[in-house]
Design a protein around this motif. Sequence first.
Motif, short mmCIF file in Angstrom:
data_model
loop_
_atom_site.label_atom_id
_atom_site.label_comp_id
_atom_site.label_asym_id
_atom_site.label_seq_id
_atom_site.Cartn_x
_atom_site.Cartn_y
_atom_site.Cartn_z
N SER A 1 0.83 -1.21 0.00
CA SER A 1 0.00 0.00 0.00
C SER A 1 0.86 1.26 0.00
O SER A 1 0.60 2.21 -0.76
CB SER A 1 -0.93 0.01 1.22
N TYR A 2 1.87 1.29 0.87
CA TYR A 2 2.77 2.44 0.89
C TYR A 2 3.54 2.56 -0.42
O TYR A 2 3.82 3.66 -0.91
CB TYR A 2 3.75 2.35 2.06
N GLY A 3 3.90 1.42 -1.02
CA GLY A 3 4.58 1.43 -2.30
C GLY A 3 3.73 2.07 -3.39
O GLY A 3 4.23 2.86 -4.21
N LEU A 4 2.44 1.72 -3.42
CA LEU A 4 1.53 2.31 -4.39
C LEU A 4 1.42 3.82 -4.19
O LEU A 4 1.47 4.61 -5.15
CB LEU A 4 0.14 1.68 -4.27
N LEU A 5 1.25 4.23 -2.93
CA LEU A 5 1.14 5.65 -2.64
C LEU A 5 2.40 6.40 -3.07
O LEU A 5 2.34 7.49 -3.64
CB LEU A 5 0.88 5.86 -1.14
N PHE A 6 3.55 5.79 -2.79
CA PHE A 6 4.81 6.43 -3.15
C PHE A 6 4.98 6.51 -4.67
O PHE A 6 5.38 7.55 -5.21
CB PHE A 6 5.97 5.63 -2.54
N ALA A 7 4.63 5.43 -5.36
CA ALA A 7 4.79 5.39 -6.81
C ALA A 7 3.89 6.43 -7.49
O ALA A 7 4.33 7.18 -8.36
CB ALA A 7 4.47 4.00 -7.34
N PHE A 8 2.62 6.47 -7.09
CA PHE A 8 1.71 7.44 -7.70
C PHE A 8 2.07 8.87 -7.30
O PHE A 8 1.91 9.80 -8.09
CB PHE A 8 0.26 7.13 -7.31
N GLY A 9 2.60 9.03 -6.07
CA GLY A 9 3.06 10.36 -5.66
C GLY A 9 4.22 10.83 -6.51
O GLY A 9 4.27 12.00 -6.92
N GLN A 10 5.17 9.94 -6.79
CA GLN A 10 6.31 10.30 -7.63
C GLN A 10 5.86 10.61 -9.06
O GLN A 10 6.38 11.52 -9.71
CB GLN A 10 7.33 9.16 -7.64
#
Length: 489
Positions: A15-24
Amino acid sequence: MITIPYLTAVSTYFSYGLLFAFGQLRDFFRRFIDWWLTTNLHGYAPICLGHEDFYIRRLYHRIQDCFERPISSAPDAWFDVVERYSNDNNKTFKRTTKTSRCLNLGSYNYLGFGSFDEYCTPRVIESLKKFSASTCSSRVDAGTTSVHAELEECVTRFVGKPAAVVFGMGYATNSAIIPVLIGKGGLIISDSLNHSSIVNGARGSGATIRVFQHNTPSHLERVLREQIAEGQPRTHRPWKKIIVVVEGIYSMEGEICHLPEVVAICKKYKAYVYLDEAHSIGAIGKTGKGICELLGVDTADVDVMMGTFTKSFGSCGGYIAGSKELVQYLKHQCPAHLYATSIPTPSAQQIISAIKVILGEDGSNRGAQKLARIRENSNFFRAELQKMGFEVLGDNDSPVMPIMLYNPAKIPAFSRECLRQKVAVVVVGFPATPLLLARARICISASHSREDLIRALKVISKVGDLSGIKYFPAEPKKIEQTKNDIKLD
């Protein structure tokens, strides 16, 4: 030590990975927009760089409605939460004139002094009329009144130390006092989960800092032994001073410190004990005198006793209690005493009155009743949550009980749904906790009735099912015998 289920840890990281990826990804496209709409800074560097506020922009803003909710009443068992709305995806909020009456499970109002009290409130009002709302001065100038002197005497008597000094802010009590007590050439050994005020105070002291595993006396002894053997960095000279810093009740875990073992180890290695009782003073112990009373530790064995008035006493500020020499030294050296504005006199009167109620000096037994009620409420609520299958941290008698959420999506889901059902809770995530250990922190009060707690349990159980945070199997309900059961001869 919290053991995270494997699947929970994997899903949380994902979940944090998805948030980080879309944030980037969004930041990548934002650069083009910023380049197109750039303004001339006249040689100044951007005051907020993109990578510095990435967490706020791409994660926190998504769930900002779960934090900083304004209230419009006293923080009693029930309070009024002001309704808000946002037109820019949670970046800013506008308050409405509507309020929601919610059950309060978030305030530190442990003994119920945060609202009107028949003994405290009239005396606070009288103090306000006599002294006004602020002293408008530091303690060493014109900020010491007769009420401040009475408060320090009252705290001294309550905690069982020879002397005490009070400050206008609890956070500043730690962050300003620790650098005065120790500096370069000294060693601070701190619990790994100590409060941010302790961490900042230790960093500002210039002393060497070592950390021991949370609430693990055996590891504390190992660290002490190793550091005494090695001495100061590079020179290997003996340490000028060693201070071990622990909390009475850890505010994010609800766990009670293993103080007797810590004191024994510090005596063995001639280290000073600094005890932060922000969440324990007034809330635990037979007469509310904190963890020393609860665990049978002589206050003479604790060198520096710190506490705040914001939890059990319904006021503001903090105190340091210790030897007369220590307190006198702090009054001459601590910037929080020399330069900061003193506690408002009505707030100081509130603390004095609350302590008198706790000790029964108001002529009633309401203090004893409050202490008995918060113990009963805390232990009942914790036991019921555990029976439902929630992962609840902390120890019995502690009014702080975190419910583990883990996954970032469950933070807003739990908070919003509880609020929708008129139960106000506090949710906590990174950076206040480690990345994987998001939680909801429940604070129980003596002002809660049993009906309030049962209502809260029903709502939390329902929301827990909806959000999937019951990580353990629930206990089967016992079949109650009815009055019409057949009696066997």
